[in-house]
Design a protein around this motif. Sequence first.
Motif, short mmCIF file in Angstrom:
data_model
loop_
_atom_site.label_atom_id
_atom_site.label_comp_id
_atom_site.label_asym_id
_atom_site.label_seq_id
_atom_site.Cartn_x
_atom_site.Cartn_y
_atom_site.Cartn_z
N SER A 43 16.86 2.80 -63.32
CA SER A 43 16.04 1.67 -62.67
C SER A 43 14.50 2.00 -62.67
N CYS A 44 14.03 0.57 -62.72
CA CYS A 44 12.71 0.84 -63.09
C CYS A 44 11.89 -0.29 -62.24
N SER A 45 11.31 -0.21 -61.18
CA SER A 45 10.25 -1.51 -59.87
C SER A 45 9.30 -0.81 -60.09
N ALA A 46 8.17 -2.63 -60.56
CA ALA A 46 6.83 -2.06 -61.11
C ALA A 46 6.38 -2.89 -59.80
N SER A 47 4.83 -2.09 -59.51
CA SER A 47 4.47 -2.72 -58.09
C SER A 47 2.96 -2.63 -58.49
N GLY A 48 2.61 -3.26 -56.77
CA GLY A 48 0.75 -3.24 -57.46
C GLY A 48 0.27 -4.97 -57.57
N SER A 49 -1.00 -4.80 -57.38
CA SER A 49 -1.14 -6.09 -57.87
C SER A 49 -1.19 -6.78 -59.10
N ILE A 50 0.38 -7.25 -59.60
CA ILE A 50 0.43 -7.82 -60.38
C ILE A 50 0.50 -9.27 -60.50
N ILE A 51 0.45 -10.14 -61.19
CA ILE A 51 0.38 -11.48 -61.51
C ILE A 51 1.41 -11.92 -62.66
N SER A 52 2.15 -11.19 -63.50
CA SER A 52 2.88 -11.52 -64.21
C SER A 52 3.36 -10.39 -64.82
N ILE A 53 4.44 -10.55 -65.62
CA ILE A 53 5.39 -9.51 -66.00
C ILE A 53 5.72 -9.55 -67.64
N ASN A 54 5.75 -9.11 -68.90
CA ASN A 54 5.81 -9.82 -70.04
C ASN A 54 7.36 -9.06 -69.91
N THR A 55 7.65 -8.48 -71.45
CA THR A 55 8.20 -7.20 -71.60
C THR A 55 8.53 -6.39 -70.99
N MET A 56 9.62 -6.38 -70.83
CA MET A 56 10.29 -4.78 -70.47
C MET A 56 10.73 -4.06 -70.61
N GLY A 57 11.21 -2.98 -70.66
CA GLY A 57 12.13 -1.84 -72.00
C GLY A 57 11.92 -0.67 -71.46
N TRP A 58 13.25 -0.01 -72.24
CA TRP A 58 13.18 2.12 -71.55
C TRP A 58 13.06 2.11 -73.31
N TYR A 59 12.93 3.61 -72.84
CA TYR A 59 12.27 4.28 -74.16
C TYR A 59 13.46 6.03 -73.65
N ARG A 60 12.93 6.40 -74.66
CA ARG A 60 13.64 7.83 -74.20
C ARG A 60 12.77 8.49 -75.38
N GLN A 61 12.90 10.60 -74.47
CA GLN A 61 12.18 11.28 -75.60
C GLN A 61 12.94 12.38 -75.33
N ALA A 62 13.66 13.02 -76.01
CA ALA A 62 14.25 13.72 -76.23
C ALA A 62 13.39 15.46 -76.52
N PRO A 63 14.11 16.65 -76.29
CA PRO A 63 12.95 17.77 -76.60
C PRO A 63 13.24 18.31 -78.15
N GLY A 64 11.74 18.11 -78.05
CA GLY A 64 11.32 18.31 -79.76
C GLY A 64 10.93 16.71 -80.45
N LYS A 65 11.40 15.65 -79.79
CA LYS A 65 11.77 14.51 -80.66
C LYS A 65 10.49 13.42 -79.55
N GLN A 66 10.50 12.78 -81.49
CA GLN A 66 9.67 11.49 -80.50
C GLN A 66 10.24 11.02 -79.76
N ARG A 67 9.38 10.08 -79.04
CA ARG A 67 9.79 9.19 -77.74
C ARG A 67 10.24 7.68 -78.79
N GLU A 68 11.22 7.36 -78.62
CA GLU A 68 11.94 6.34 -79.32
C GLU A 68 12.80 5.24 -78.05
N LEU A 69 12.50 4.44 -78.99
CA LEU A 69 12.79 2.67 -78.15
C LEU A 69 14.47 2.78 -78.12
N VAL A 70 14.62 2.31 -77.15
CA VAL A 70 16.14 2.03 -76.84
C VAL A 70 16.76 0.40 -76.35
N ALA A 71 15.71 -0.52 -75.69
CA ALA A 71 15.83 -1.57 -75.62
C ALA A 71 14.56 -2.08 -75.15
N THR A 72 14.71 -3.75 -74.82
CA THR A 72 13.46 -4.22 -74.08
C THR A 72 14.53 -5.50 -73.82
#
Length: 119
Positions: free
Chosen positions: A21-50
């Motif tokens: 789960s990932c929750s956004a908080s604060g002074s938010i007016i609107s949220i467009n795209t949300m997504g998940w990325y992952r980074q394994a040790p020694g590797k670049q961060r990569e897209l998982v899903a949006t």
Amino acid sequence: QVQLVESGGGLVQPGGSLRLSCSASGSIISINTMGWYRQAPGKQRELVATIPSGGTPNSVDSVKGRFTISRDNAKNTVYLQMNSLKPEDEAAYYCRARIRHVAIWSDYWGQGTPVTGPS
């Protein structure tokens, strides 16, 4: 200020499931795209899903049929249901959201939550 906070990571056996789960908080007016990325040790961060606001979710081929991204706009929260986990899924998982804060759209990242398998 805007903050993204992930939760739900942990130790999982091959073939097991986790729900992030990932929750956004604060002074938010609107949220467009949300997504998940992952980074394994020694590797670049990569897209998982949006998932765009009110649009069709997308995921990379390596997780199709196993991972499902969803969101609850009323809660400013994005989820990643992960099933049939494999050793290659082990990584730190980060959420990202494009958020309108005051009058500006910016990309925000969470701090990451680890998904680990048995050593």
